[in-house]
Design an enzyme around this catalytic site. Sequence first.
Site, PDB file in Angstrom:
ATOM      1  N   ASN A 192       0.924  -1.297   0.133  1.00 58.63           N
ATOM      2  CA  ASN A 192      -0.200  -0.112  -0.039  1.00 58.63           C
ATOM      3  C   ASN A 192       0.914   1.089   0.001  1.00 58.63           C
ATOM      4  O   ASN A 192       1.730   1.293   0.834  1.00 58.63           O
ATOM      5  CB  ASN A 192      -1.012  -0.159   1.148  1.00 58.63           C
ATOM      6  CG  ASN A 192      -1.709  -1.444   1.166  1.00 58.63           C
ATOM      7  OD1 ASN A 192      -2.277  -1.545   0.186  1.00 58.63           O
ATOM      8  ND2 ASN A 192      -2.228  -1.761   2.431  1.00 58.63           N
ATOM      9  N   VAL A 244       1.208   2.308   8.266  1.00 56.12           N
ATOM     10  CA  VAL A 244       2.254   2.163   8.738  1.00 56.12           C
ATOM     11  C   VAL A 244       3.281   2.941   7.514  1.00 56.12           C
ATOM     12  O   VAL A 244       3.270   2.147   6.723  1.00 56.12           O
ATOM     13  CB  VAL A 244       2.913   0.942   9.396  1.00 56.12           C
ATOM     14  CG1 VAL A 244       4.133   1.172   9.706  1.00 56.12           C
ATOM     15  CG2 VAL A 244       2.143   0.296  10.599  1.00 56.12           C
ATOM     16  N   HIS A 247       6.553  -1.624   3.481  1.00 58.74           N
ATOM     17  CA  HIS A 247       6.663  -3.157   3.459  1.00 58.74           C
ATOM     18  C   HIS A 247       5.630  -3.633   2.487  1.00 58.74           C
ATOM     19  O   HIS A 247       4.701  -2.954   1.986  1.00 58.74           O
ATOM     20  CB  HIS A 247       5.886  -3.202   5.084  1.00 58.74           C
ATOM     21  CG  HIS A 247       4.652  -2.705   5.166  1.00 58.74           C
ATOM     22  ND1 HIS A 247       4.340  -1.176   5.594  1.00 58.74           N
ATOM     23  CD2 HIS A 247       3.294  -2.908   4.936  1.00 58.74           C
ATOM     24  CE1 HIS A 247       3.242  -0.892   5.722  1.00 58.74           C
ATOM     25  NE2 HIS A 247       2.425  -1.915   5.373  1.00 58.74           N
ATOM     26  N   HIS A 272       3.081  -6.895   2.087  1.00 59.80           N
ATOM     27  CA  HIS A 272       2.308  -8.052   2.794  1.00 59.80           C
ATOM     28  C   HIS A 272       2.323  -9.368   1.866  1.00 59.80           C
ATOM     29  O   HIS A 272       1.874  -9.174   0.717  1.00 59.80           O
ATOM     30  CB  HIS A 272       0.701  -7.478   2.698  1.00 59.80           C
ATOM     31  CG  HIS A 272       0.581  -6.252   3.706  1.00 59.80           C
ATOM     32  ND1 HIS A 272      -0.188  -6.281   4.792  1.00 59.80           N
ATOM     33  CD2 HIS A 272       0.660  -5.222   3.286  1.00 59.80           C
ATOM     34  CE1 HIS A 272      -0.242  -5.094   5.288  1.00 59.80           C
ATOM     35  NE2 HIS A 272       0.213  -4.119   4.454  1.00 59.80           N
TER      36      HIS A 272
HETATM   37  P1  5GP Z   1      -0.378  -1.118   5.906  1.00 61.74           P
HETATM   38  O1  5GP Z   1      -1.829  -0.906   6.065  1.00 61.74           O
HETATM   39  O2  5GP Z   1       0.419   0.153   6.247  1.00 61.74           O
HETATM   40  O3  5GP Z   1      -0.246  -1.449   4.667  1.00 61.74           O
HETATM   41  O4  5GP Z   1      -0.257  -2.213   6.873  1.00 61.74           O
HETATM   42  C1  5GP Z   1       0.388  -2.212   8.355  1.00 61.74           C
HETATM   43  C2  5GP Z   1       0.298  -3.518   8.752  1.00 61.74           C
HETATM   44  O5  5GP Z   1       1.050  -3.624   9.981  1.00 61.74           O
HETATM   45  C3  5GP Z   1      -1.075  -3.761   9.212  1.00 61.74           C
HETATM   46  O6  5GP Z   1      -1.592  -5.032   8.632  1.00 61.74           O
HETATM   47  C4  5GP Z   1      -1.070  -4.011  10.726  1.00 61.74           C
HETATM   48  O7  5GP Z   1      -1.807  -5.026  11.287  1.00 61.74           O
HETATM   49  C5  5GP Z   1       0.306  -4.099  10.971  1.00 61.74           C
HETATM   50  N1  5GP Z   1       0.926  -3.875  12.230  1.00 61.74           N
HETATM   51  C6  5GP Z   1       0.711  -2.574  12.693  1.00 61.74           C
HETATM   52  N2  5GP Z   1       1.183  -2.419  13.720  1.00 61.74           N
HETATM   53  C7  5GP Z   1       1.903  -3.750  14.032  1.00 61.74           C
HETATM   54  C8  5GP Z   1       2.916  -4.135  15.145  1.00 61.74           C
HETATM   55  O8  5GP Z   1       3.106  -3.424  16.027  1.00 61.74           O
HETATM   56  N3  5GP Z   1       3.356  -5.460  15.069  1.00 61.74           N
HETATM   57  C9  5GP Z   1       2.942  -6.049  13.810  1.00 61.74           C
HETATM   58  N4  5GP Z   1       3.491  -7.496  13.831  1.00 61.74           N
HETATM   59  N5  5GP Z   1       2.232  -5.704  12.783  1.00 61.74           N
HETATM   60  C10 5GP Z   1       1.768  -4.474  13.110  1.00 61.74           C
END
Ligand code: 5GP
Length: 126
Positions: free
Chosen positions: A99, A108, A112, A114
């Site tokens: 994303n 975040v 990254h 997924h």
């Molecule tokens: P985004 O929505 O930014 O693409 O993905 C961020 C991901 O980070 C989400 O799927 C969320 O569940 C995961 N996430 C957020 N905080 C933490 C954390 O402290 N530890 C882990 N393992 N995952 C996290």
Amino acid sequence: MTGITQDARTELNAQDDCIFCKIIAGDFGTEFVYEDEYVVAFDDLHPQKPVHTLIVPRYHVENLEDHPDPQLLGQIFSAIPKVAAIKGVNESGYRVIQNNGAGAGQTVFHLHVHLLGGGSFTEGMV
Ligand code: 5GP
Ligand code: ZN
């Protein structure tokens, strides 16, 4: 930059307010599924599939709009099949999602990928 190690480069660039920088630094004792010089991988806190692992560069960049070094992108993508094999989804298949920006659901702001696997997937984009 020359004369500076990858470790030092990563440390210099770490952001105090970034949860993934803290995880990479080991602040929360998060278990790494895989790690190498350039990336770490750890399971998502809120898994959306039986396998949901995040592959994260050690070097902090927000997302693709931050124009990360193409070499870094290669290092991230090279790690994906290794992580898929470790998680046992390399043969069954896996989906990769990344994303960019709040409008796309990024929460975040540390680049990254997924890796999602297990269960069933519908055909198509998502
Ligand atoms: P985004 O929505 O930014 O693409 O993905 C961020 C991901 O980070 C989400 O799927 C969320 O569940 C995961 N996430 C957020 N905080 C933490 C954390 O402290 N530890 C882990 N393992 N995952 C996290
Ligand atoms: Zn970060």
